[in-house]
Design a protein around this motif. Structure first.
Motif, PDB file in Angstrom:
ATOM      1  N   GLY A   1       0.851  -1.185   0.000  1.00 27.61           N
ATOM      2  CA  GLY A   1       0.000   0.000   0.000  1.00 27.61           C
ATOM      3  C   GLY A   1       0.885   1.232   0.000  1.00 27.61           C
ATOM      4  N   ASN A   2       0.710   2.085   1.021  1.00 25.69           N
ATOM      5  CA  ASN A   2       1.527   3.305   1.111  1.00 25.69           C
ATOM      6  C   ASN A   2       2.757   3.113   1.996  1.00 25.69           C
ATOM      7  N   ILE A   3       3.051   1.878   2.363  1.00 23.11           N
ATOM      8  CA  ILE A   3       4.201   1.583   3.219  1.00 23.11           C
ATOM      9  C   ILE A   3       5.312   0.942   2.376  1.00 23.11           C
ATOM     10  N   THR A   4       6.498   1.519   2.467  1.00 22.80           N
ATOM     11  CA  THR A   4       7.668   0.969   1.789  1.00 22.80           C
ATOM     12  C   THR A   4       8.532   0.231   2.802  1.00 22.80           C
TER      13      THR A   4
ATOM     14  N   SER B   1      11.963  -4.244  11.839  1.00 15.62           N
ATOM     15  CA  SER B   1      12.149  -3.083  12.709  1.00 15.62           C
ATOM     16  C   SER B   1      11.525  -1.850  12.073  1.00 15.62           C
ATOM     17  N   VAL B   2      11.041  -0.951  12.933  1.00 12.09           N
ATOM     18  CA  VAL B   2      10.459   0.315  12.497  1.00 12.09           C
ATOM     19  C   VAL B   2      11.258   1.423  13.176  1.00 12.09           C
ATOM     20  N   HIS B   3      11.818   2.346  12.378  1.00 12.48           N
ATOM     21  CA  HIS B   3      12.777   3.308  12.903  1.00 12.48           C
ATOM     22  C   HIS B   3      12.216   4.729  12.940  1.00 12.48           C
ATOM     23  N   PRO B   4      12.582   5.475  14.020  1.00 11.14           N
ATOM     24  CA  PRO B   4      12.206   6.880  14.083  1.00 11.14           C
ATOM     25  C   PRO B   4      13.052   7.684  13.105  1.00 11.14           C
ATOM     26  N   PRO B   5      12.641   8.910  12.753  1.00  7.03           N
ATOM     27  CA  PRO B   5      11.427   9.563  13.260  1.00  7.03           C
ATOM     28  C   PRO B   5      10.216   9.356  12.364  1.00  7.03           C
ATOM     29  N   THR B   6      10.447   8.838  11.150  1.00  5.06           N
ATOM     30  CA  THR B   6       9.351   8.761  10.174  1.00  5.06           C
ATOM     31  C   THR B   6       8.682   7.401  10.135  1.00  5.06           C
ATOM     32  N   GLY B   7       9.196   6.443  10.911  1.00  2.00           N
ATOM     33  CA  GLY B   7       8.599   5.112  10.905  1.00  2.00           C
ATOM     34  C   GLY B   7       9.038   4.267   9.719  1.00  2.00           C
ATOM     35  N   ARG B   8      10.261   4.496   9.266  1.00  2.00           N
ATOM     36  CA  ARG B   8      10.779   3.715   8.139  1.00  2.00           C
ATOM     37  C   ARG B   8      10.900   2.241   8.550  1.00  2.00           C
ATOM     38  N   VAL B   9      10.513   1.345   7.632  1.00  2.00           N
ATOM     39  CA  VAL B   9      10.430  -0.081   7.947  1.00  2.00           C
ATOM     40  C   VAL B   9      11.575  -0.834   7.278  1.00  2.00           C
ATOM     41  N   ARG B  10      12.205  -1.706   8.070  1.00  2.00           N
ATOM     42  CA  ARG B  10      13.291  -2.523   7.540  1.00  2.00           C
ATOM     43  C   ARG B  10      13.070  -3.985   7.915  1.00  2.00           C
TER      44      ARG B  10
ATOM     45  N   VAL C   1       4.936 -12.125   2.407  1.00  2.00           N
ATOM     46  CA  VAL C   1       3.899 -12.735   3.247  1.00  2.00           C
ATOM     47  C   VAL C   1       4.153 -12.411   4.723  1.00  2.00           C
ATOM     48  N   PHE C   2       5.435 -12.480   5.125  1.00  2.00           N
ATOM     49  CA  PHE C   2       5.800 -12.145   6.503  1.00  2.00           C
ATOM     50  C   PHE C   2       5.469 -10.684   6.808  1.00  2.00           C
ATOM     51  N   ALA C   3       5.824  -9.785   5.890  1.00  2.00           N
ATOM     52  CA  ALA C   3       5.579  -8.352   6.100  1.00  2.00           C
ATOM     53  C   ALA C   3       4.087  -8.059   6.201  1.00  2.00           C
ATOM     54  N   VAL C   4       3.300  -8.681   5.343  1.00  2.00           N
ATOM     55  CA  VAL C   4       1.844  -8.471   5.369  1.00  2.00           C
ATOM     56  C   VAL C   4       1.263  -8.934   6.698  1.00  2.00           C
ATOM     57  N   SER C   5       1.791 -10.032   7.240  1.00  2.00           N
ATOM     58  CA  SER C   5       1.289 -10.552   8.523  1.00  2.00           C
ATOM     59  C   SER C   5       1.588  -9.601   9.673  1.00  2.00           C
ATOM     60  N   LYS C   6       2.557  -8.688   9.481  1.00  2.00           N
ATOM     61  CA  LYS C   6       2.961  -7.758  10.541  1.00  2.00           C
ATOM     62  C   LYS C   6       2.452  -6.333  10.293  1.00  2.00           C
ATOM     63  N   LEU C   7       1.584  -6.167   9.306  1.00  2.00           N
ATOM     64  CA  LEU C   7       1.127  -4.816   8.939  1.00  2.00           C
ATOM     65  C   LEU C   7       0.502  -4.064  10.101  1.00  2.00           C
ATOM     66  N   SER C   8      -0.312  -4.744  10.876  1.00  2.00           N
ATOM     67  CA  SER C   8      -0.977  -4.091  12.002  1.00  2.00           C
ATOM     68  C   SER C   8       0.040  -3.549  12.995  1.00  2.00           C
ATOM     69  N   TRP C   9       1.053  -4.349  13.297  1.00  2.00           N
ATOM     70  CA  TRP C   9       2.099  -3.927  14.239  1.00  2.00           C
ATOM     71  C   TRP C   9       2.898  -2.767  13.658  1.00  2.00           C
ATOM     72  N   ILE C  10       3.223  -2.847  12.361  1.00  2.00           N
ATOM     73  CA  ILE C  10       3.980  -1.776  11.706  1.00  2.00           C
ATOM     74  C   ILE C  10       3.238  -0.447  11.817  1.00  2.00           C
ATOM     75  N   LYS C  11       1.937  -0.463  11.512  1.00  2.00           N
ATOM     76  CA  LYS C  11       1.142   0.768  11.561  1.00  2.00           C
ATOM     77  C   LYS C  11       1.056   1.320  12.983  1.00  2.00           C
TER      78      LYS C  11
ATOM     79  N   PHE D   1       5.464   7.022  16.474  1.00  2.00           N
ATOM     80  CA  PHE D   1       6.465   8.008  16.065  1.00  2.00           C
ATOM     81  C   PHE D   1       5.807   9.292  15.586  1.00  2.00           C
ATOM     82  N   GLU D   2       4.675   9.163  14.933  1.00  2.00           N
ATOM     83  CA  GLU D   2       3.970  10.344  14.425  1.00  2.00           C
ATOM     84  C   GLU D   2       3.473  11.218  15.569  1.00  2.00           C
ATOM     85  N   ARG D   3       3.071  10.576  16.667  1.00  2.00           N
ATOM     86  CA  ARG D   3       2.548  11.325  17.826  1.00  2.00           C
ATOM     87  C   ARG D   3       3.665  11.923  18.677  1.00  2.00           C
ATOM     88  N   GLN D   4       4.848  11.338  18.601  1.00  2.00           N
ATOM     89  CA  GLN D   4       5.923  11.772  19.490  1.00  2.00           C
ATOM     90  C   GLN D   4       6.368  13.199  19.173  1.00  2.00           C
ATOM     91  N   LYS D   5       6.503  13.981  20.225  1.00  2.00           N
ATOM     92  CA  LYS D   5       6.886  15.377  20.070  1.00  2.00           C
ATOM     93  C   LYS D   5       8.346  15.503  19.657  1.00  2.00           C
TER      94      LYS D   5
END
Length: 237
Positions: A7-10, A24-33, A47-57, A63-67
């Motif tokens: 979707g909109n996640i790279t 892993s999901v990295h600050p500050p933008t939530g980049r996924v590796r 398939v593994f990444a799709v199974s973890k989509l909920s956790w990734i989001k 990170f989006e909420r963090q000041k």
């Protein structure tokens, strides 16, 4: 390095000679590796990444909420932090060796006349580093006895994506310089987290069980650390 689009996640995918797949999901933008064994094909990794989509989001939302701290200009009465407490900066220009002093709710920063903003930042960062170097041996020694592990060396450096890291082979832990600004219990949580990795490499059930046993409130400290504002910076990967 390859990339997956969900979707909109790279997702950045790095394949190397490892046994297990790691996300892993990295600050500050939530980049996924994803780090994956070379034996896995991209369809399996997808398939593994799709199974973890909920956790990734969920992680990206954190990170989006963090000041973010405002960029520091090193002006008088500007807010700076040490051990979780807010201090007001007082810049004192004198022809003496640069130094930092704490006086009640004031951080006194002594600099040469016409010192640049970068020089003031450097002086303050070195003071933060010295404070961490002074406090860490006591924390490490206490937890070595509790965890029955040995830390042969520790270091402090600026990190953009982690609060700490552990080199199991060298028995060395690295701590983020920014931890000098955070409450002491948050610093201690990161130290314990990295020291537990000396017993368990992965963030698996055994790792969580060890954290629960030796630091029952670790989740509270983790949430507190993630809630606090993080340094303003143009992050690069």
């Amino acid at each position: 390095m390859e990339q997956l689009k969900l979707g909109n996640i790279t997702v950045d995918v790095i394949q190397k000679n490892i046994k297990n797949i790691h996300l892993s999901v990295h600050p500050p933008t939530g980049r996924v590796r994803i780090s994956a064994p070379t034996r896995l094909d991209m369809d399996t990794i997808r398939v593994f990444a799709v199974s973890k989509l909920s956790w990734i989001k969920k992680q990206q939302a954190k990170f989006e909420r963090q000041k973010r701290e405002a960029p520091r200009e090193f002006l008088n009465r500007e807010s700076h932090y040490f051990k979780g407490k807010r201090y007001l900066l007082k810049v004192i220009e004198k022809n003496v060796a640069p130094k930092v002093e704490l006086r009640h709710s004031i951080i006194k920063l002594y600099v040469r006349p016409k010192a640049s903003k970068e020089k003031m930042r450097s002086i303050l960062n070195e003071w933060y580093r010295s404070q961490l170097k002074a406090s860490l041996p006591v924390i490490i020694e206490r937890w070595e006895r509790k965890l029955n592990v040995q830390v042969k060396d520790f270091g402090i450096r600026k990190m953009k994506t982690k609060w700490g890291t552990c080199n199991r082979e060298a028995k060395r832990i690295w701590l983020n310089l920014e931890l000098a600004k955070k409450p002491v219990e948050c610093l201690e949580y990161i130290v314990v987290h990295e020291m537990v990795h000396l017993s368990e490499r992965n963030h698996n059930d055994r790792f969580i069980s060890l954290m629960d046993e030796f630091m029952p409130k670790w989740r509270f400290y983790k949430d507190e650390l993630n809630r606090l504002p993080v340094r303003h910076e143009d992050w690069n990967y």
